[in-house]
Design an enzyme around this catalytic site. Structure first.
Site, PDB file in Angstrom:
ATOM      1  N   ASP A  87       0.612  -1.126   0.131  1.00  0.00           N
ATOM      2  CA  ASP A  87      -0.018   0.145  -0.003  1.00  0.00           C
ATOM      3  C   ASP A  87       0.800   1.405   0.069  1.00  0.00           C
ATOM      4  OD1 ASP A  87       0.787  -0.643   2.622  1.00  0.00           O
ATOM      5  OD2 ASP A  87      -0.522   1.181   3.636  1.00  0.00           O
TER       6      ASP A  87
ATOM      7  N   HIS B  76       6.599   9.302   0.984  1.00  0.00           N
ATOM      8  CA  HIS B  76       5.196  10.543   1.537  1.00  0.00           C
ATOM      9  C   HIS B  76       5.894  11.484   0.642  1.00  0.00           C
ATOM     10  CE1 HIS B  76       3.620   8.597   4.947  1.00  0.00           C
ATOM     11  NE2 HIS B  76       4.573   7.496   3.926  1.00  0.00           N
TER      12      HIS B  76
ATOM     13  N   GLU C  47       0.161  -1.386   5.645  1.00  0.00           N
ATOM     14  CA  GLU C  47       1.205  -0.392   6.645  1.00  0.00           C
ATOM     15  C   GLU C  47       1.038   0.679   6.853  1.00  0.00           C
ATOM     16  OE1 GLU C  47       4.562   1.010   7.644  1.00  0.00           O
ATOM     17  OE2 GLU C  47       3.757   1.831   5.723  1.00  0.00           O
ATOM     18  N   GLU C  48       0.536   1.270   5.935  1.00  0.00           N
ATOM     19  CA  GLU C  48       0.198   3.285   5.848  1.00  0.00           C
ATOM     20  C   GLU C  48      -0.399   3.692   6.945  1.00  0.00           C
ATOM     21  OE1 GLU C  48       2.892   4.955   4.714  1.00  0.00           O
ATOM     22  OE2 GLU C  48       3.847   3.984   3.269  1.00  0.00           O
TER      23      GLU C  48
ATOM     24  N   ASP D 175       8.878   4.127  -1.256  1.00  0.00           N
ATOM     25  CA  ASP D 175       7.980   3.135  -0.168  1.00  0.00           C
ATOM     26  C   ASP D 175       6.939   2.980  -0.686  1.00  0.00           C
ATOM     27  OD1 ASP D 175       6.730   3.249   2.515  1.00  0.00           O
ATOM     28  OD2 ASP D 175       6.184   4.776   2.464  1.00  0.00           O
TER      29      ASP D 175
HETATM   30 ZN   LIG Z   1       6.164   2.575   4.026  1.00  0.00          ZN
END
Ligand SMILES: [Zn+2]
Length: 413
Positions: free
Chosen positions: A96, A383, A161-162, A127
């Site tokens: 994700d 991010h 995960e986020e 990420d």
């Molecule tokens: Zn990550």
């Protein structure tokens, strides 16, 4: 028996395939429902297929139910190559991503990945696409040898995960996917030269402090209690008290001490000629693992009582958020030493075990009683607008993980 050097050269031959695979992966959005997305289902289908192409025959889907997404599933792809023992070496990555934010700010569209000057741009490139694709191709190089490994090889490619991990890593831990003597690597944090292996994290404690004084006209302050003045004096005193009481220096941590930072503060009054009756502010505390966050809270409340008596204001101290850290992972383990020597072999870098103040999902493993090691080579673009990963990092990190898997699973020298 083939040698590690042959495996590493094999990974190099995958360079273009890895770029293509990462490009394809990032074209399929995988945003959780908290961020307004439909989850990871489509991306997981691609990941599963890719795992097959990378030589995994044993692929299991651990689907967590989630009514918030259209297909009601948050998939987790678990690809395994069984070993002669029931011990497994895991590389855990997540599918994700967060949202791209303001699309206009992206020079390269977030869902149309593109390589420019050796950097692959796209949402989730760093990420955590770099680790996901890198670990698959590292394993491919070993799977293609057609040997039965001593320890098993496991890739867990997870959802959520986020936004909390309950449909991802926590779900897999609860379903007993991992065993106590397994090795666990989580390539989801790193620095640009690859010199940091994250083995520990600080507790995170957010305190909300509310000072309630008495509002009055600013020309007659003696008739009120200026909450902002009390709050301001308290902020400084509180930081001194906390730094004094929780003042240990741990040079293995970056930074090496606890930190207690006043951050957010609400506006007091809208006009200049009123003494504010309320002041609310927050302290972001990052606490070394040897301390108990409850003691930090108690100390802050003790300081509040001193200021109550001194000023006549009422002061509350509440926990806005707490994330306890699990015990640091062993710095004497085979898992750590194997990783460090693989980094040295591939990159020529002496990587050191370190603790950090930020939180990663490795903490969930530590809280559940596993040692987990966090390492990758990244420019820390997670991010960010125009997130990218360097193609060289993608390939070199894959070689590092191929070396780790080769050393631990096939006893290759
Ligand atoms: Zn990550």
């Amino acid at each position: 028996m083939p040698s590690l050097d042959e495996v590493i050269s094999t990974v190099e031959t995958y360079r273009n395939d890895m770029v293509d695979a990462l490009t394809e992966l990032l074209r399929v959005p995988a945003i959780g429902p908290e961020n307004g997305g439909e989850g990871e289902f489509e991306r997981a289908r691609f990941v599963r297929e890719l795992a097959e192409r990378c030589g995994f025959e044993d692929i299991e889907m651990y689907d967590a139910l989630d009514e918030r997404v259209r297909l009601r599933l948050r998939p987790n792809v678990v690809a395994r190559k069984k070993g002669q023992t029931d011990q497994t070496v895991w590389i855990v990555s997540h599918m994700d991503t967060v949202t791209p934010g303001n699309l206009d700010a992206w020079t390269y569209p977030p869902f149309s990945p593109k390589v420019v000057d050796g950097k692959l741009y796209g949402l989730g490139a760093e990420d955590n696409g770099q680790a996901l694709i890198g670990s698959l191709f590292a394993a491919k190089a070993l799977n293609e040898l057609g040997l039965v490994p001593e320890r098993g090889i496991g890739l867990a490619m997870v959802s959520d995960e986020e936004t909390g991990n309950t449909k991802g890593i926590k779900f897999l831990i609860d379903n007993n996917v991992f065993h106590k003597n397994d090795f666990i690597y989580v390539p989801d944090f790193g620095v640009s030269d690859g010199s940091v292996i994250e083995v520990a994290e600080k507790h995170i404690l957010w305190l909300k402090v509310k000072v309630m004084g008495k509002q009055t006209h600013a020309s007659t302050p003696g008739r009120g209690i200026n909450a902002m003045k009390v709050g301001s004096q308290m902020i400084d005193f509180l930081a001194d008290q906390l730094n004094g009481k929780f003042g240990a220096l741990e040079t293995s941590f970056l930074p090496p001490t606890c930190t207690f930072e006043p951050t957010k503060r609400l506006q007091t009054v809208g006009n200049v000629n009123t003494v504010p009756g309320e002041d609310t502010f927050w302290i972001d505390s990052r606490i070394l693992p040897q301390y108990n966050p409850d003691d930090v809270l108690e100390t802050a409340r003790g300081v509040a009582r001193i200021f109550e008596e001194r000023s006549g204001a009422r002061i509350s101290v509440d926990v806005e958020q707490i994330n306890r850290s699990g015990p640091p992972s062993s710095t004497e383990s085979i898992a750590l030493m194997t990783l460090a020597s693989a980094i040295k072999k591939i990159k020529g870098v002496d990587a050191a075990p370190r603790g950090i103040g930020g939180g990663t999902c490795a903490n969930l493993f530590r809280l559940a009683g596993y040692d987990a090691y966090v390492w990758q080579t990244v420019d820390e673009m997670a991010h960010s607008v125009n997130e990218y990963c360097r193609v060289d990092n993608l390939v070199e990190d894959a070689k590092v993980y191929a070396t780790v898997l080769g050393s631990l699973c096939l006893s290759m020298g």
